[in-house]
Design a protein around this motif. Structure first.
Motif, PDB file in Angstrom:
ATOM      1  N   VAL A   1       1.350 -23.637  31.435  1.00 14.00           N
ATOM      2  CA  VAL A   1       2.643 -24.329  31.740  1.00 14.00           C
ATOM      3  C   VAL A   1       3.090 -23.855  32.670  1.00 14.00           C
ATOM      4  CG1 VAL A   1       4.660 -25.273  30.548  1.00 14.00           C
ATOM      5  CG2 VAL A   1       3.041 -24.979  28.573  1.00 14.00           C
ATOM      6  N   CYS A   2       3.849 -24.537  33.480  1.00 15.50           N
ATOM      7  CA  CYS A   2       4.673 -24.047  34.530  1.00 15.50           C
ATOM      8  C   CYS A   2       6.405 -25.525  34.806  1.00 15.50           C
ATOM      9  CB  CYS A   2       3.594 -24.641  35.695  1.00 15.50           C
ATOM     10  SG  CYS A   2       3.604 -26.633  36.604  1.00 15.50           S
ATOM     11  N   SER A   3       7.006 -24.565  35.026  1.00 10.87           N
ATOM     12  CA  SER A   3       7.960 -24.916  35.478  1.00 10.87           C
ATOM     13  C   SER A   3       7.322 -26.579  37.054  1.00 10.87           C
ATOM     14  CB  SER A   3       8.826 -24.081  35.895  1.00 10.87           C
ATOM     15  OG  SER A   3       8.457 -24.045  37.285  1.00 10.87           O
ATOM     16  N   PRO A   4       8.621 -27.282  37.144  1.00 13.98           N
ATOM     17  CA  PRO A   4       8.864 -28.559  38.037  1.00 13.98           C
ATOM     18  C   PRO A   4       9.049 -28.155  39.510  1.00 13.98           C
ATOM     19  CG  PRO A   4       9.983 -28.749  36.365  1.00 13.98           C
ATOM     20  CD  PRO A   4       9.744 -27.742  35.512  1.00 13.98           C
ATOM     21  N   ARG A   5       9.397 -27.098  38.978  1.00 20.29           N
ATOM     22  CA  ARG A   5       9.421 -26.233  40.713  1.00 20.29           C
ATOM     23  C   ARG A   5       7.924 -25.528  41.024  1.00 20.29           C
ATOM     24  NH1 ARG A   5      13.263 -23.667  43.986  1.00 20.29           N
ATOM     25  NH2 ARG A   5      15.092 -24.521  42.127  1.00 20.29           N
ATOM     26  N   GLU A   6       7.818 -24.396  40.364  1.00 23.18           N
ATOM     27  CA  GLU A   6       5.867 -24.348  40.466  1.00 23.18           C
ATOM     28  C   GLU A   6       4.889 -25.755  40.860  1.00 23.18           C
ATOM     29  OE1 GLU A   6       5.504 -20.519  37.912  1.00 23.18           O
ATOM     30  OE2 GLU A   6       5.872 -22.356  37.072  1.00 23.18           O
ATOM     31  N   ALA A   7       4.815 -26.426  40.010  1.00 23.18           N
ATOM     32  CA  ALA A   7       4.374 -27.979  40.308  1.00 23.18           C
ATOM     33  C   ALA A   7       4.161 -28.972  42.040  1.00 23.18           C
ATOM     34  CB  ALA A   7       4.067 -28.709  39.272  1.00 23.18           C
ATOM     35  N   LEU A   8       5.651 -29.029  42.243  1.00 27.70           N
ATOM     36  CA  LEU A   8       6.071 -29.210  42.956  1.00 27.70           C
ATOM     37  C   LEU A   8       5.855 -28.346  44.541  1.00 27.70           C
ATOM     38  CD1 LEU A   8       7.355 -31.491  44.870  1.00 27.70           C
ATOM     39  CD2 LEU A   8      10.066 -30.628  44.734  1.00 27.70           C
ATOM     40  N   ALA A   9       5.684 -26.953  44.043  1.00 26.16           N
ATOM     41  CA  ALA A   9       5.255 -26.484  46.139  1.00 26.16           C
ATOM     42  C   ALA A   9       4.019 -25.956  45.956  1.00 26.16           C
ATOM     43  CB  ALA A   9       5.831 -24.764  44.590  1.00 26.16           C
ATOM     44  N   ALA A  10       3.088 -26.407  43.972  1.00 27.47           N
ATOM     45  CA  ALA A  10       1.826 -26.523  44.286  1.00 27.47           C
ATOM     46  C   ALA A  10       0.942 -27.914  45.352  1.00 27.47           C
ATOM     47  CB  ALA A  10       0.833 -26.292  43.149  1.00 27.47           C
ATOM     48  N   LEU A  11       1.493 -28.933  45.132  1.00 29.67           N
ATOM     49  CA  LEU A  11       1.650 -29.828  46.090  1.00 29.67           C
ATOM     50  C   LEU A  11       2.043 -29.976  47.260  1.00 29.67           C
ATOM     51  CD1 LEU A  11       0.899 -32.444  45.610  1.00 29.67           C
ATOM     52  CD2 LEU A  11       2.700 -33.375  44.620  1.00 29.67           C
ATOM     53  N   ILE A  12       2.587 -29.549  47.810  1.00 30.80           N
ATOM     54  CA  ILE A  12       3.210 -29.893  48.507  1.00 30.80           C
ATOM     55  C   ILE A  12       2.806 -28.813  50.035  1.00 30.80           C
ATOM     56  CG2 ILE A  12       4.964 -28.456  50.288  1.00 30.80           C
ATOM     57  CD1 ILE A  12       6.967 -29.164  48.838  1.00 30.80           C
ATOM     58  N   VAL A  13       2.043 -27.823  48.999  1.00 33.79           N
ATOM     59  CA  VAL A  13       0.932 -26.619  49.853  1.00 33.79           C
ATOM     60  C   VAL A  13      -0.662 -27.648  50.191  1.00 33.79           C
ATOM     61  CG1 VAL A  13      -0.602 -24.200  49.597  1.00 33.79           C
ATOM     62  CG2 VAL A  13       1.385 -24.631  49.122  1.00 33.79           C
ATOM     63  N   GLN A  14      -0.635 -28.112  49.029  1.00 33.69           N
ATOM     64  CA  GLN A  14      -2.311 -28.869  49.011  1.00 33.69           C
ATOM     65  C   GLN A  14      -1.760 -30.476  50.000  1.00 33.69           C
ATOM     66  OE1 GLN A  14      -3.468 -30.628  45.210  1.00 33.69           O
ATOM     67  NE2 GLN A  14      -4.659 -29.361  45.031  1.00 33.69           N
ATOM     68  N   GLU A  15      -0.931 -31.005  49.772  1.00 36.28           N
ATOM     69  CA  GLU A  15      -0.688 -31.820  50.730  1.00 36.28           C
ATOM     70  C   GLU A  15      -0.853 -31.163  51.979  1.00 36.28           C
ATOM     71  OE1 GLU A  15      -0.741 -36.234  50.582  1.00 36.28           O
ATOM     72  OE2 GLU A  15      -0.993 -35.412  48.951  1.00 36.28           O
ATOM     73  N   ARG A  16       0.197 -30.666  52.773  1.00 38.44           N
ATOM     74  CA  ARG A  16       0.119 -29.986  54.169  1.00 38.44           C
ATOM     75  C   ARG A  16      -1.464 -29.459  54.877  1.00 38.44           C
ATOM     76  NH1 ARG A  16       5.443 -26.014  53.897  1.00 38.44           N
ATOM     77  NH2 ARG A  16       7.206 -27.711  53.776  1.00 38.44           N
ATOM     78  N   ALA A  17      -2.147 -28.894  54.066  1.00 38.34           N
ATOM     79  CA  ALA A  17      -3.380 -29.155  54.300  1.00 38.34           C
ATOM     80  C   ALA A  17      -4.345 -30.485  54.237  1.00 38.34           C
ATOM     81  CB  ALA A  17      -4.066 -28.216  53.072  1.00 38.34           C
ATOM     82  N   LEU A  18      -4.510 -30.946  53.223  1.00 39.69           N
ATOM     83  CA  LEU A  18      -4.626 -33.024  53.821  1.00 39.69           C
ATOM     84  C   LEU A  18      -4.024 -33.306  55.063  1.00 39.69           C
ATOM     85  CD1 LEU A  18      -4.987 -33.829  49.860  1.00 39.69           C
ATOM     86  CD2 LEU A  18      -7.090 -33.927  51.857  1.00 39.69           C
ATOM     87  N   MET A  19      -2.815 -33.149  55.344  1.00 40.12           N
ATOM     88  CA  MET A  19      -2.419 -34.411  56.104  1.00 40.12           C
ATOM     89  C   MET A  19      -2.686 -33.902  57.551  1.00 40.12           C
ATOM     90  SD  MET A  19       1.878 -34.820  54.453  1.00 40.12           S
ATOM     91  CE  MET A  19       1.768 -35.989  55.510  1.00 40.12           C
ATOM     92  N   ALA A  20      -2.972 -32.223  57.524  1.00 40.03           N
ATOM     93  CA  ALA A  20      -2.645 -31.803  58.646  1.00 40.03           C
ATOM     94  C   ALA A  20      -4.921 -31.981  59.306  1.00 40.03           C
ATOM     95  CB  ALA A  20      -2.815 -30.309  58.542  1.00 40.03           C
ATOM     96  N   MET A  21      -5.888 -32.746  58.470  1.00 40.70           N
ATOM     97  CA  MET A  21      -6.940 -32.735  58.591  1.00 40.70           C
ATOM     98  C   MET A  21      -6.787 -33.931  59.122  1.00 40.70           C
ATOM     99  SD  MET A  21      -9.003 -30.636  55.613  1.00 40.70           S
ATOM    100  CE  MET A  21     -10.919 -30.968  57.241  1.00 40.70           C
ATOM    101  N   GLU A  22      -5.926 -34.935  58.366  1.00 36.20           N
ATOM    102  CA  GLU A  22      -6.122 -36.514  58.414  1.00 36.20           C
ATOM    103  C   GLU A  22      -5.449 -36.353  59.380  1.00 36.20           C
ATOM    104  OE1 GLU A  22      -5.468 -38.161  54.299  1.00 36.20           O
ATOM    105  OE2 GLU A  22      -3.733 -37.872  54.759  1.00 36.20           O
ATOM    106  N   ASP A  23      -4.875 -35.490  60.927  1.00 35.68           N
ATOM    107  CA  ASP A  23      -4.354 -36.277  61.406  1.00 35.68           C
ATOM    108  C   ASP A  23      -4.616 -35.667  62.767  1.00 35.68           C
ATOM    109  OD1 ASP A  23      -1.351 -36.679  60.339  1.00 35.68           O
ATOM    110  OD2 ASP A  23      -0.585 -34.676  60.715  1.00 35.68           O
ATOM    111  N   ARG A  24      -6.047 -35.003  62.269  1.00 39.08           N
ATOM    112  CA  ARG A  24      -6.665 -35.071  63.145  1.00 39.08           C
ATOM    113  C   ARG A  24      -7.325 -35.887  63.839  1.00 39.08           C
ATOM    114  NH1 ARG A  24      -8.209 -30.019  60.788  1.00 39.08           N
ATOM    115  NH2 ARG A  24      -7.467 -28.118  61.453  1.00 39.08           N
ATOM    116  N   ARG A  25      -7.678 -37.186  62.671  1.00 41.69           N
ATOM    117  CA  ARG A  25      -8.704 -38.504  63.776  1.00 41.69           C
ATOM    118  C   ARG A  25      -8.722 -39.182  64.748  1.00 41.69           C
ATOM    119  NH1 ARG A  25      -6.106 -39.609  58.116  1.00 41.69           N
ATOM    120  NH2 ARG A  25      -4.772 -41.994  59.296  1.00 41.69           N
TER     121      ARG A  25
END
Length: 314
Positions: A290-314
């Protein structure tokens, strides 16, 4: 139109895009990839839009023959890949020549890989999506897994010249070694369970039953006790929610889940960890934290930034 010829289909190979989001209120299931992050990574590697359809390869992979030269990439579960017997890279874009055969060999880690082809797989969309939902026979090719002899239509290639093979990229998803810890948020009906139920949920691993499928993972482990009964008025079933029927053994709802259900839901896997759960298979172990909403959001932001950086290279 150029196509991919399915020589061997593998165990459960389906066409998937992001799914039929927005239609659950009409009873239409979402479908889509079990590991959404690896699906996006594969598309990014070949320069596709994130909405392009890929092949989801489960446990045992296919053998495919290409009509024309195409840039492809495989992400997610690690398989031994060969093109006409020569080794091919993983998590990298590479060229498959016209007439060549791409073969998935021995599976090394994870359960589901995603094969992206430049331009995407061009089967007709159903309700705005090409995703295969096997239970309702919707999307993909006649709503079913691939079989030998199928032809997968491709959009015309717009690539000019012959680009070099790209260097392998780090995976966005940490592949489990037959077991994984996934983080959850309590609820939405954790008050239907005993006061110690969330502690029990985290106390020991659950085993994914061999009766599990893309709709949900039936879990075997510590029993979760209800205090307000095992039935509720049916409500929405989000991706990654843990339903608990009267048996006390939870069911983790995945990509092909129904749109609503009448069992209370003790917790929901956070968005950042859905892909980790999607890489588990029958007989694997899963633990919940079990984690907190803050931890869940922080983990998603890290993941999305990594994916979006790769998608921006298209």
């Amino acid at each position: 139109m150029k196509a991919i010829h399915v020589v061997k289909a593998g165990m459960l190979t389906t066409i998937q895009d992001r799914g039929r989001w927005g239609l659950q209120a009409q009873g239409v299931p979402v479908a889509g990839p079990m590991d959404p992050r690896s699906h996006r990574l594969a598309n990014a590697l070949v320069g596709n839009d994130p909405t392009a359809a890929t092949l989801e390869v489960t446990l045992v992979g296919p053998e495919l023959e290409f009509d024309d030269e195409r840039m492809v990439a495989v992400a997610g579960a690690e398989f031994e890949l060969t093109i006409d017997g020569r080794s091919a890279p993983f998590n990298a874009a590479f060229l498959v020549a016209a007439g060549a055969q791409l073969r998935f060999g021995r599976r090394l880690r994870g359960s589901r890989a995603y094969l992206a082809v430049e331009g995407g797989i061009a089967v007709p969309p159903v309700l705005g999506s090409r995703a295969t939902h096997v239970i309702s026979a919707m999307g993909g090719i006649q709503g079913r897994p691939l079989k030998a002899g199928d032809l997968l239509p491709l959009t015309d290639s717009t690539r000019i010249g012959r680009p070099p093979t790209s260097a392998p990229r780090a995976s966005i998803v940490l592949l489990p070694e037959r077991q994984a810890v996934v983080r959850v948020l309590a609820g939405p009906q954790h008050d239907y369970f005993s006061a110690d139920a969330l502690d029990v949920l985290q106390s020991a691993p659950y085993t994914i039953s061999h009766t599990s499928d893309r709709m949900g993972f039936r879990l075997q482990g510590p029993r979760l006790a209800h205090v307000r009964g095992a039935d509720i008025i049916s409500d929405a079933t989000p991706l990654g929610v843990l339903q608990v029927p009267a048996s006390g053994q939870p069911i983790l709802l995945m990509a092909d889940r129904q749109t609503s259900g009448g069992y209370p839901k003790i917790a929901t896997v956070i968005s950042a960890d859905i892909s980790v759960a999607g890489q588990l298979g029958p007989g694997d172990a899963i633990m919940f934290a079990v984690c907190s909403p803050r931890e869940a959001l922080a983990a998603l932001i890290v993941q999305e930034r990594a994916l979006m950086a790769m998608e921006d290279r298209r």
